[in-house]
Motif scaffolding. Structure first.
Motif, PDB file in Angstrom:
ATOM      1  N   LEU A 147     153.506  39.408 -23.273  1.00 50.00           N
ATOM      2  CA  LEU A 147     152.629  40.431 -22.699  1.00 50.00           C
ATOM      3  C   LEU A 147     151.375  40.623 -23.547  1.00 50.00           C
ATOM      4  N   HIS A 148     151.542  40.700 -24.834  1.00 45.42           N
ATOM      5  CA  HIS A 148     150.401  40.890 -25.730  1.00 45.42           C
ATOM      6  C   HIS A 148     149.417  39.726 -25.608  1.00 45.42           C
ATOM      7  N   PHE A 167     150.009  49.651 -17.192  1.00 47.24           N
ATOM      8  CA  PHE A 167     151.129  50.153 -18.007  1.00 47.24           C
ATOM      9  C   PHE A 167     151.675  51.452 -17.428  1.00 47.24           C
ATOM     10  N   GLU A 168     150.772  52.356 -17.011  1.00 46.72           N
ATOM     11  CA  GLU A 168     151.194  53.633 -16.423  1.00 46.72           C
ATOM     12  C   GLU A 168     151.873  53.426 -15.073  1.00 46.72           C
ATOM     13  N   ASN A 175     141.011  49.453 -19.915  1.00 45.95           N
ATOM     14  CA  ASN A 175     141.315  50.536 -18.978  1.00 45.95           C
ATOM     15  C   ASN A 175     142.161  50.057 -17.808  1.00 45.95           C
ATOM     16  N   LYS A 176     141.888  48.857 -17.321  1.00 46.88           N
ATOM     17  CA  LYS A 176     142.704  48.287 -16.235  1.00 46.88           C
ATOM     18  C   LYS A 176     144.141  48.055 -16.707  1.00 46.88           C
ATOM     19  N   ILE A 177     144.302  47.552 -17.931  1.00 48.66           N
ATOM     20  CA  ILE A 177     145.632  47.304 -18.474  1.00 48.66           C
ATOM     21  C   ILE A 177     146.380  48.612 -18.689  1.00 48.66           C
ATOM     22  N   LEU A 211     148.738  48.294 -26.984  1.00 50.04           N
ATOM     23  CA  LEU A 211     147.512  48.974 -26.575  1.00 50.04           C
ATOM     24  C   LEU A 211     146.635  49.349 -27.766  1.00 50.04           C
ATOM     25  N   ASP A 212     147.251  49.681 -28.888  1.00 48.89           N
ATOM     26  CA  ASP A 212     146.469  50.013 -30.082  1.00 48.89           C
ATOM     27  C   ASP A 212     145.710  48.799 -30.606  1.00 48.89           C
TER      28      ASP A 212
END
Length: 81
Positions: free
Chosen positions: A20-21, A77-78, A71-73, A58-59
């Motif tokens: 994923l990363h 995730f949400e 922002n799309k990613i 995300l960090d």
């Protein structure tokens, strides 16, 4: 398959990089691939080792991809919580 949670990859100064990363960092990959991974049970809470410090995906992305992609990613995730 268990391979979506593989986290043995390496990138510059980073260890334990997940599929994923790597997909999130690769701007040549469609966001649909990230969505597919998330929808199929990939661990989005996995931490990588950056210069010996444990951080979330995300960090790390904040400093390494465009704000648009980040922002799309984040929305993906949400959505796939």
């Amino acid at each position: 398959p268990d391979s979506v949670n593989y986290h043995g990859g390496y990138l510059r100064c980073r260890n334990s990089v997940s599929v994923l990363h790597a997909a999130c960092l690769n701007h040549n990959l469609s966001l649909d691939i990230i969505k597919l991974l998330l929808m199929n049970g990939v661990n989005k809470e996995h931490k990588i080792s950056l210069d010996g410090e444990q951080i979330y995906i995300l960090d790390d992305l904040k400093e390494n991809i465009s704000n648009y992609r980040l922002n799309k990613i984040k929305k993906l995730f949400e959505l796939c919580s």
